[in-house]
Design a protein around this motif. Structure first.
Motif, mmCIF file in Angstrom:
data_model
loop_
_atom_site.group_PDB
_atom_site.id
_atom_site.type_symbol
_atom_site.label_atom_id
_atom_site.label_comp_id
_atom_site.label_asym_id
_atom_site.label_seq_id
_atom_site.Cartn_x
_atom_site.Cartn_y
_atom_site.Cartn_z
ATOM 1 N N GLU A 1 15.982 -24.232 1.348
ATOM 2 C CA GLU A 1 16.829 -23.592 0.343
ATOM 3 C C GLU A 1 18.106 -24.402 0.112
ATOM 4 O O GLU A 1 18.517 -24.622 -1.033
ATOM 5 C CB GLU A 1 17.183 -22.170 0.765
ATOM 6 N N GLN B 1 13.465 -22.640 -7.786
ATOM 7 C CA GLN B 1 12.221 -22.576 -7.023
ATOM 8 C C GLN B 1 11.045 -22.994 -7.900
ATOM 9 O O GLN B 1 10.125 -23.659 -7.416
ATOM 10 C CB GLN B 1 11.994 -21.165 -6.482
ATOM 11 N N ARG C 1 5.232 -20.677 -7.886
ATOM 12 C CA ARG C 1 6.580 -20.396 -7.404
ATOM 13 C C ARG C 1 6.557 -19.419 -6.237
ATOM 14 O O ARG C 1 7.312 -19.566 -5.286
ATOM 15 C CB ARG C 1 7.459 -19.824 -8.535
ATOM 16 N N GLU C 2 5.695 -18.442 -6.295
ATOM 17 C CA GLU C 2 5.616 -17.442 -5.230
ATOM 18 C C GLU C 2 5.223 -18.073 -3.895
ATOM 19 O O GLU C 2 5.735 -17.697 -2.841
ATOM 20 C CB GLU C 2 4.626 -16.328 -5.608
ATOM 21 N N ARG D 1 8.300 -19.873 -2.730
ATOM 22 C CA ARG D 1 9.292 -18.881 -2.291
ATOM 23 C C ARG D 1 8.994 -18.419 -0.868
ATOM 24 O O ARG D 1 9.900 -18.265 -0.052
ATOM 25 C CB ARG D 1 9.291 -17.666 -3.235
ATOM 26 N N GLU E 1 10.167 -21.017 1.537
ATOM 27 C CA GLU E 1 11.625 -21.016 1.608
ATOM 28 C C GLU E 1 12.181 -19.806 2.348
ATOM 29 O O GLU E 1 13.243 -19.878 2.942
ATOM 30 C CB GLU E 1 12.197 -21.079 0.188
ATOM 31 N N LYS E 2 11.490 -18.697 2.316
ATOM 32 C CA LYS E 2 11.937 -17.487 3.006
ATOM 33 C C LYS E 2 11.389 -17.384 4.424
ATOM 34 O O LYS E 2 11.737 -16.466 5.162
ATOM 35 C CB LYS E 2 11.551 -16.231 2.207
#
Length: 67
Positions: free
Chosen positions: A7, A17, A28-29, A32, A35-36
């Motif tokens: 991030e 993203q 993107r999901e 994501r 990244e999370k």
């Protein structure tokens, strides 16, 4: 720790993203979730991100603080 580095690198580069996901050729999901910290990042994506951000995989993984 790697997810926070992902991030930070993205924000430092002023990217979304969606833009990073496009570069990785994924949704993107999916990005994501990397990244999370919800989904473990695959080695091929880690290498591609290190090359893209011109840093080492060790930096992204938190093994060193030197880019």
């Amino acid at each position: 720790m790697y997810f926070q580095r992902l991030e930070d690198l993205r924000l430092d580069a002023d990217l979304t993203q969606e833009q990073v996901a496009t570069m990785l050729n994924c949704k993107r999901e999916v990005y994501r979730r990397y990244e999370k910290g919800i989904r473990e990042i695959p080695v091929w994506a880690l290498i591609k991100l290190a090359d893209f951000y011109q840093t080492s995989t060790d930096y992204i993984l938190g093994r060193t603080n030197q880019k």
